[in-house]
Design an enzyme around this catalytic site. Structure first.
Site, PDB file in Angstrom:
ATOM      1  N   GLU A 299     -37.797  41.915  21.620  1.00 28.40           N
ATOM      2  CA  GLU A 299     -37.918  43.361  21.817  1.00 28.40           C
ATOM      3  C   GLU A 299     -38.133  43.729  23.284  1.00 28.40           C
ATOM      4  O   GLU A 299     -37.420  44.586  23.813  1.00 28.40           O
ATOM      5  CB  GLU A 299     -39.065  43.899  20.951  1.00 28.40           C
ATOM      6  CG  GLU A 299     -39.214  45.405  20.981  1.00 28.40           C
ATOM      7  CD  GLU A 299     -38.017  46.098  20.361  1.00 28.40           C
ATOM      8  OE1 GLU A 299     -37.749  45.855  19.182  1.00 28.40           O
ATOM      9  OE2 GLU A 299     -37.334  46.867  21.066  1.00 28.40           O
ATOM     10  N   ASP A 303     -35.646  46.150  25.660  1.00 28.30           N
ATOM     11  CA  ASP A 303     -36.146  47.414  26.209  1.00 28.30           C
ATOM     12  C   ASP A 303     -36.127  47.405  27.734  1.00 28.30           C
ATOM     13  O   ASP A 303     -35.656  48.352  28.374  1.00 28.30           O
ATOM     14  CB  ASP A 303     -37.607  47.649  25.766  1.00 28.30           C
ATOM     15  CG  ASP A 303     -37.767  47.729  24.258  1.00 28.30           C
ATOM     16  OD1 ASP A 303     -36.753  47.889  23.560  1.00 28.30           O
ATOM     17  OD2 ASP A 303     -38.917  47.623  23.783  1.00 28.30           O
ATOM     18  N   SER A 538     -33.947  50.000  18.105  1.00 26.16           N
ATOM     19  CA  SER A 538     -34.764  49.424  19.174  1.00 26.16           C
ATOM     20  C   SER A 538     -34.120  49.601  20.535  1.00 26.16           C
ATOM     21  O   SER A 538     -34.815  49.713  21.540  1.00 26.16           O
ATOM     22  CB  SER A 538     -34.895  47.912  18.956  1.00 26.16           C
ATOM     23  OG  SER A 538     -36.037  47.607  18.247  1.00 26.16           O
ATOM     24  N   ASP A 581     -21.240  65.209  19.386  1.00 29.93           N
ATOM     25  CA  ASP A 581     -21.571  65.304  17.962  1.00 29.93           C
ATOM     26  C   ASP A 581     -20.969  64.128  17.188  1.00 29.93           C
ATOM     27  O   ASP A 581     -19.752  63.973  17.141  1.00 29.93           O
ATOM     28  CB  ASP A 581     -21.035  66.644  17.426  1.00 29.93           C
ATOM     29  CG  ASP A 581     -21.542  66.938  16.026  1.00 29.93           C
ATOM     30  OD1 ASP A 581     -22.326  66.131  15.480  1.00 29.93           O
ATOM     31  OD2 ASP A 581     -21.141  67.983  15.478  1.00 29.93           O
ATOM     32  N   VAL A 582     -21.819  63.306  16.616  1.00 34.86           N
ATOM     33  CA  VAL A 582     -21.378  62.143  15.837  1.00 34.86           C
ATOM     34  C   VAL A 582     -21.148  62.601  14.397  1.00 34.86           C
ATOM     35  O   VAL A 582     -22.063  63.154  13.771  1.00 34.86           O
ATOM     36  CB  VAL A 582     -22.439  61.026  15.880  1.00 34.86           C
ATOM     37  CG1 VAL A 582     -22.049  59.859  14.987  1.00 34.86           C
ATOM     38  CG2 VAL A 582     -22.652  60.562  17.320  1.00 34.86           C
ATOM     39  N   GLY A 600     -22.558  68.992  13.579  1.00 38.24           N
ATOM     40  CA  GLY A 600     -23.899  69.530  13.830  1.00 38.24           C
ATOM     41  C   GLY A 600     -24.950  68.467  13.575  1.00 38.24           C
ATOM     42  O   GLY A 600     -24.640  67.279  13.457  1.00 38.24           O
ATOM     43  N   ASP A 602     -27.388  65.969  11.788  1.00 41.71           N
ATOM     44  CA  ASP A 602     -27.418  65.261  10.503  1.00 41.71           C
ATOM     45  C   ASP A 602     -28.489  64.181  10.564  1.00 41.71           C
ATOM     46  O   ASP A 602     -28.897  63.758  11.652  1.00 41.71           O
ATOM     47  CB  ASP A 602     -26.035  64.670  10.187  1.00 41.71           C
ATOM     48  CG  ASP A 602     -25.579  63.688  11.240  1.00 41.71           C
ATOM     49  OD1 ASP A 602     -26.176  62.592  11.331  1.00 41.71           O
ATOM     50  OD2 ASP A 602     -24.634  64.003  11.999  1.00 41.71           O
TER      51      ASP A 602
END
Ligand SMILES: *[C@@H]1O[C@H](CO)[C@@H](O)[C@H](O)[C@H]1NC(C)=O
Ligand SMILES: *[C@@H]1O[C@H](CO)[C@@H](O)[C@H](O)[C@H]1NC(C)=O
Ligand SMILES: *[C@@H]1O[C@H](CO)[C@@H](O)[C@H](O)[C@H]1NC(C)=O
Ligand SMILES: *[C@@H]1O[C@H](CO)[C@@H](O)[C@H](O)[C@H]1NC(C)=O
Ligand SMILES: *[C@@H]1O[C@H](CO)[C@@H](O)[C@H](O)[C@H]1NC(C)=O
Ligand SMILES: *[C@@H]1O[C@H](CO)[C@@H](O)[C@H](O)[C@H]1NC(C)=O
Length: 623
Positions: A299, A303, A538, A581-582, A600, A602
């Site tokens: 992790e 990051d 993550s 917008d996905v 929009g 979701d």
């Protein structure tokens, strides 16, 4: 007489036996209550052991927190950007004198606890007691046990069967700790696969090093199969050179035994960001957290490499390394305590309890890729997570942005895919049942980030889709009501796109998330001395956090405040062009397809992925 004597002498023995028998019956009845998932009942707690009991007192003015936030975070507000000072926050929310006096009076007069065993913490929010287990059991009408963590064997105290407080006291106390609440840090399912020369994927730790020529090939491969820093820059229009790096701040939090290796950072920087070679994040150690300790690197590598890679050497990254010296400490509380003092005990040198009390600086942006609790409406969870969420609300009121991963379990909780079965039990393995989100992402004062991927064969010119390599976390909170700023966007989804699920499947009135999305698979990073493909939500959180840090850089350069709590702005009309917008993808779980992405907002990809330049300009247009 001798007969009588025998009888008399027998009576206590019979009574003792009867009491022993009764105690056994009581224990037998009490013990089989549900022990929280992931923990085993180890033994009854030693009645003479000392335990630090914390009473979290009810705060003042919490009902106005949302209004206070809108006052400084709603782009239409004349006070936009005028964040509160930490002192103003403390004064406004401090528990009333009546609250402190009522609880203190009950403990000393009603329950006979000596006043010198009771301490009020510096912010006036916590009463701490040093009592024995036996005293705690009497006070709380509870039975204390020692529990062990099924994963790492660590032990803690608790009373899973519950506790009670007198009526006149309970309204002044949010919760008592440690009692029924069993949290624990879990990295959001960080997915990672070794990149082997043959092109076949193995599990993390499968240890095959990729020769440098292959890594170079990889860097020029499509962004659908290997996501590099350049892919992210193209996707999000994010070519960034800091100009306010001397004053701007940005941080990432790592918990428990999750640590980075400087050699991994250099391996990554050598390949993708040569001007960062030799640089490491600036350590902000919480509760003695030390990144040099041994631990798991997955992790933190993900990051830190992404954030330092995207931000470059002109902007330092702060690392909150949060240790867990005691299992009775909740890591969320530790971080919040270090930032604002709210969870601290009074004695900063005590070996028991939280010692870092408001003594650590809060960076302008904080990225969190961990989850700590399922978002269940449950007396063992709700009081604690509601308190933590309020603390986060108070923090963002001071101009801080808190960003978190939405989770990798789709509409189920965590990578073990837990759902609430019809019998009301949280059960792993995607059973049919109702959806369960995760904290902290479902807290409305957090900006929650879902995961996207470039579509197979696609390029960075196209809008991404919700990732299909794992289900991106999203849905509706069971603890927090839908805040006003997302009302229209969420209602549009519920009216036009939501599948026809029964009312019991998810909580239509809950805070909906994620708020936004960013790439979550398959990111090329270095860990344990090799390059791997890694990701999960993550990765999405630190990517989005880097974008917001860059927005702050621009606002600071323009002489403006940091953006602080961004959600009301992100959902407003002024920001409608700031996101890609996905519209493709779903987040399956709990025996369903989950939710579909849609035009929009979701509950898979939120408002979409960021367009940095448009987002920055929209924020620069605000006061
Ligand atoms: C709690 O009280 C006991 C007995 O007075 C003492 O030995 C112990 O050190 C105390 N613990 C803390 C954390 O103050
Ligand atoms: C980053 O931190 C280092 C070490 O504290 C410091 O020398 C440097 O000036 C910092 N960089 C910026 C841009 O502030
Ligand atoms: C970690 O190790 C490095 C290199 O030995 C050292 O410079 C640094 O001070 C250590 N950090 C801590 C917190 O001990
Ligand atoms: C779960 O639900 C699906 C879809 O309704 C159904 O086909 C399946 O049989 C259910 N499974 C169980 C174990 O109930
Ligand atoms: C739904 O969320 C609201 C908060 O908006 C909460 O009060 C309610 O109990 C939740 N319902 C369920 C079933 O969790
Ligand atoms: C999204 O779905 C539409 C319609 O199903 C399809 O035409 C389009 O290619 C898809 N886009 C991506 C990025 O997968």
């Amino acid at each position: 007489m001798s007969v009588l004597h025998r009888l008399v002498s027998c009576l206590p023995m019979a009574l003792t036996q009867l009491l022993v028998a009764l105690a056994a019956v009581v224990a037998a009845v009490a013990a089989p209550g549900p022990v929280p998932a992931g923990w085993s009942l180890h033994r009854r707690a030693d009645p003479t052991a000392f335990i630090p009991l914390k009473f979290s007192l009810a705060q003042s003015n919490l009902d106005k927190l949302e209004a206070f936030l809108l006052d400084v975070a709603d782009p239409r507000s004349p006070k936009y950007g005028q964040h509160w000072s930490p002192a103003q926050v403390k004064e406004t929310f401090r528990p009333s004198k009546e609250t402190v006096d009522t609880v203190h009076g009950w403990l000393t007069h009603g329950a006979g606890i000596h006043a010198d065993k009771i301490r009020l913490n510096p912010t006036g929010e916590i009463l701490q007691l040093n009592v024995t287990i036996a005293e705690a059991e009497r006070l709380l009408n509870a039975e204390y046990y020692v529990y062990s963590d099924n994963e790492d064997g660590s032990v803690r105290y608790g009373c899973h069967d519950g506790y009670t407080l007198p009526d006149h006291v309970s309204k002044h106390v949010d919760f008592v700790w440690p009692t029924v609440h069993f949290g624990g840090p879990h990295a959001v399912s960080r997915r990672s696969e070794d990149i082997s020369p043959s092109g076949r994927f193995g599990r993390e730790g499968g240890a095959s090093t990729l020769p440098i020529e292959n890594i170079e090939n990889l860097a020029t491969a499509g962004c659908d199969t290997s996501v590099t820093l350049d892919c992210l820059r193209e996707l999000y229009n994010f070519d960034f050179t800091p100009v306010s790096g001397d004053v701007n701040t940005v941080g990432v939090a790592e918990f428990g035994a999750n640590v980075y290796r400087a050699s991994d950072l250099d391996l990554f920087f050598n390949m993708f960001r040569p001007d960062q070679v030799g640089h490491i994040p600036t350590l902000i150690s919480v509760e003695g957290g030390n990144p040099n300790a041994s631990g798991s690197v997955g992790e933190p590598s993900l990051d830190i490499e992404l954030m330092m890679g995207l931000l470059g050497p002109g902007q330092n990254l702060s690392l909150y390394q949060v240790a867990q010296p005691l299992q009775t400490l909740d890591p969320t509380d530790e971080l919040l305590a270090a930032l604002d003092g709210s969870y601290c005990l009074v004695d900063p040198v005590s070996s028991e309890g939280i010692t870092d009390c408001g003594d650590k600086p809060a960076t302008n942006v904080i990225s969190i890729s961990y989850h700590f609790n399922p978002d269940l409406n449950d007396p063992t969870i709700s009081p604690v997570v509601q308190r933590q969420c309020s603390e986060i609300g108070k923090l963002v009121l001071t101009g801080i942005t808190v960003i978190a991963s939405s989770g990798d379990g789709g509409v189920a909780y965590s990578q073990s895919h837990e759902c609430l079965t019809p019998s009301g039990v949280l059960t792993a393995g995607n059973p049919n049942g109702s959806f369960v989100g995760q904290l902290p992402a479902s807290c409305p004062f957090i900006t929650a980030v879902g995961a996207t991927s470039v579509a197979p064969g696609g390029s960075t010119d196209q809008v991404e889709m919700s990732t299909t390599d794992f289900p991106s976390g999203g849905g509706f909170s069971n603890n927090f009501a839908r805040p006003s700023w997302q009302d229209a966007a969420v209602q549009n989804y519920l009216d036009n796109f939501v599948p026809n699920y029964a009312a019991s499947v998810f909580n239509r009135s809950g805070r909906a998330y994620p708020d936004v999305a960013a790439n979550g698979w398959p990111l090329v990073i270095a860990q344990n001395g090799v390059f791997v493909k890694s990701g999960g939500t993550s990765a999405s959180a630190p990517i989005f956090a880097s974008v917001i840090a860059a927005v702050n850089d621009a606002r600071i350069a323009a002489g403006k405040s940091t953006v602080g709590f961004i959600n009301p702005a992100l959902y407003s009309d002024a920001f409608s062009g700031a996101f890609n917008d996905v519209v493709n993808g779903t987040n399956p779980g709990c025996g369903t397809e989950g939710f579909p992405a849609a035009p929009g907002w979701d509950p898979v990809s939120g408002l979409g992925t960021p367009n940095f330049e448009k987002l920055r300009d929209a924020f620069l247009a605000l006061p």
